[in-house]
Write a protein that holds these residues in place. Structure first.
Motif, PDB file in Angstrom:
ATOM      1  N   SER A 159       0.829  -1.222   0.000  1.00 16.09           N
ATOM      2  CA  SER A 159       0.000   0.000   0.000  1.00 16.09           C
ATOM      3  C   SER A 159       0.857   1.264   0.000  1.00 16.09           C
ATOM      4  O   SER A 159       0.643   2.182   0.802  1.00 16.09           O
ATOM      5  N   LEU A 160       1.821   1.311  -0.897  1.00 15.74           N
ATOM      6  CA  LEU A 160       2.702   2.471  -0.994  1.00 15.74           C
ATOM      7  C   LEU A 160       1.963   3.658  -1.590  1.00 15.74           C
ATOM      8  O   LEU A 160       1.063   3.501  -2.419  1.00 15.74           O
ATOM      9  N   LYS A 161       2.360   4.850  -1.168  1.00 14.84           N
ATOM     10  CA  LYS A 161       1.873   6.072  -1.799  1.00 14.84           C
ATOM     11  C   LYS A 161       2.448   6.115  -3.216  1.00 14.84           C
ATOM     12  O   LYS A 161       3.501   5.517  -3.478  1.00 14.84           O
ATOM     13  N   PRO A 162       1.817   6.841  -4.123  1.00 12.64           N
ATOM     14  CA  PRO A 162       2.360   6.937  -5.491  1.00 12.64           C
ATOM     15  C   PRO A 162       3.814   7.416  -5.530  1.00 12.64           C
ATOM     16  O   PRO A 162       4.611   6.891  -6.309  1.00 12.64           O
ATOM     17  N   SER A 163       4.165   8.373  -4.686  1.00 14.43           N
ATOM     18  CA  SER A 163       5.550   8.864  -4.677  1.00 14.43           C
ATOM     19  C   SER A 163       6.514   7.795  -4.187  1.00 14.43           C
ATOM     20  O   SER A 163       7.637   7.686  -4.688  1.00 14.43           O
ATOM     21  N   GLU A 164       6.098   6.983  -3.226  1.00 11.20           N
ATOM     22  CA  GLU A 164       6.951   5.903  -2.716  1.00 11.20           C
ATOM     23  C   GLU A 164       7.160   4.831  -3.783  1.00 11.20           C
ATOM     24  O   GLU A 164       8.274   4.332  -3.962  1.00 11.20           O
ATOM     25  N   LEU A 165       6.098   4.524  -4.501  1.00  8.58           N
ATOM     26  CA  LEU A 165       6.200   3.543  -5.582  1.00  8.58           C
ATOM     27  C   LEU A 165       7.101   4.069  -6.696  1.00  8.58           C
ATOM     28  O   LEU A 165       7.946   3.338  -7.224  1.00  8.58           O
ATOM     29  N   ALA A 166       6.957   5.346  -7.013  1.00  5.33           N
ATOM     30  CA  ALA A 166       7.800   5.944  -8.050  1.00  5.33           C
ATOM     31  C   ALA A 166       9.270   5.907  -7.654  1.00  5.33           C
ATOM     32  O   ALA A 166      10.136   5.563  -8.471  1.00  5.33           O
ATOM     33  N   VAL A 167       9.572   6.233  -6.407  1.00  7.31           N
ATOM     34  CA  VAL A 167      10.960   6.207  -5.934  1.00  7.31           C
ATOM     35  C   VAL A 167      11.500   4.776  -5.958  1.00  7.31           C
ATOM     36  O   VAL A 167      12.626   4.536  -6.407  1.00  7.31           O
ATOM     37  N   TYR A 168      10.700   3.811  -5.519  1.00  6.51           N
ATOM     38  CA  TYR A 168      11.118   2.409  -5.547  1.00  6.51           C
ATOM     39  C   TYR A 168      11.426   1.982  -6.989  1.00  6.51           C
ATOM     40  O   TYR A 168      12.464   1.372  -7.255  1.00  6.51           O
ATOM     41  N   CYS A 169      10.534   2.319  -7.910  1.00  8.17           N
ATOM     42  CA  CYS A 169      10.739   1.958  -9.315  1.00  8.17           C
ATOM     43  C   CYS A 169      11.991   2.625  -9.881  1.00  8.17           C
ATOM     44  O   CYS A 169      12.738   2.014 -10.648  1.00  8.17           O
ATOM     45  N   CYS A 170      12.224   3.864  -9.491  1.00  6.74           N
ATOM     46  CA  CYS A 170      13.410   4.577  -9.956  1.00  6.74           C
ATOM     47  C   CYS A 170      14.686   3.883  -9.474  1.00  6.74           C
ATOM     48  O   CYS A 170      15.638   3.724 -10.230  1.00  6.74           O
ATOM     49  N   LEU A 171      14.692   3.459  -8.214  1.00  3.81           N
ATOM     50  CA  LEU A 171      15.854   2.725  -7.700  1.00  3.81           C
ATOM     51  C   LEU A 171      16.028   1.410  -8.455  1.00  3.81           C
ATOM     52  O   LEU A 171      17.160   1.011  -8.765  1.00  3.81           O
ATOM     53  N   CYS A 172      14.923   0.745  -8.766  1.00  2.77           N
ATOM     54  CA  CYS A 172      15.003  -0.503  -9.541  1.00  2.77           C
ATOM     55  C   CYS A 172      15.587  -0.252 -10.924  1.00  2.77           C
ATOM     56  O   CYS A 172      16.313  -1.088 -11.462  1.00  2.77           O
ATOM     57  N   LYS A 173      15.285   0.905 -11.491  1.00  4.66           N
ATOM     58  CA  LYS A 173      15.821   1.275 -12.806  1.00  4.66           C
ATOM     59  C   LYS A 173      17.345   1.333 -12.776  1.00  4.66           C
ATOM     60  O   LYS A 173      18.012   0.915 -13.711  1.00  4.66           O
ATOM     61  N   PHE A 174      17.905   1.839 -11.684  1.00  2.81           N
ATOM     62  CA  PHE A 174      19.355   1.985 -11.562  1.00  2.81           C
ATOM     63  C   PHE A 174      20.042   0.755 -10.964  1.00  2.81           C
ATOM     64  O   PHE A 174      21.266   0.670 -10.953  1.00  2.81           O
ATOM     65  N   ARG A 175      19.280  -0.184 -10.450  1.00  4.26           N
ATOM     66  CA  ARG A 175      19.812  -1.349  -9.728  1.00  4.26           C
ATOM     67  C   ARG A 175      20.742  -2.183 -10.596  1.00  4.26           C
ATOM     68  O   ARG A 175      20.439  -2.532 -11.726  1.00  4.26           O
TER      69      ARG A 175
END
Length: 103
Positions: free
Chosen positions: A23-39
């Motif tokens: 149940s992440l906020k949209p901003s939390e999900l976006a930040v998580y996805c961004c980190l996954c992009k750079f992982r």
């Protein structure tokens, strides 16, 4: 192809389906996805600057900081300060565990 993003020669990143159980906020999900992009898939870590993450997610650095804090509390990422030999600090290092794992 009419509209949409062309997928030829594009790079992709994976996000575990289970992320929606938090149940992440949209901003939390976006930040998580961004980190996954750079992982880095070999080391499970990345080190984009908070400013870079904020720019890509369309949010403020303050919002990124709040999202990172919550992602750490939930065990979805681990944050470590990177320091040089002369004591200067670099961008943080973020470790993102493989799906099904927690840090």
């Amino acid at each position: 192809m009419n509209g949409g993003l062309p997928i030829e020669n594009e790079k992709f990143f994976k996000v575990p389906n289970g992320i929606f159980e938090f149940s992440l906020k949209p901003s939390e999900l976006a930040v998580y996805c961004c980190l996954c992009k750079f992982r880095n898939n070999r080391t499970n870590s990345c080190f984009p600057s908070r400013k870079t993450v904020a720019g890509l997610c369309g949010v403020s650095v303050k919002t990124v900081d709040a999202a990172l804090k919550r992602l750490c509390v939930l065990g979805l990422i681990q944050k470590r300060k990177r320091q040089g030999r002369k004591g200067n600090f670099y961008s943080n290092e973020y470790t993102i565990p493989n799906p099904g794992e927690r840090v």
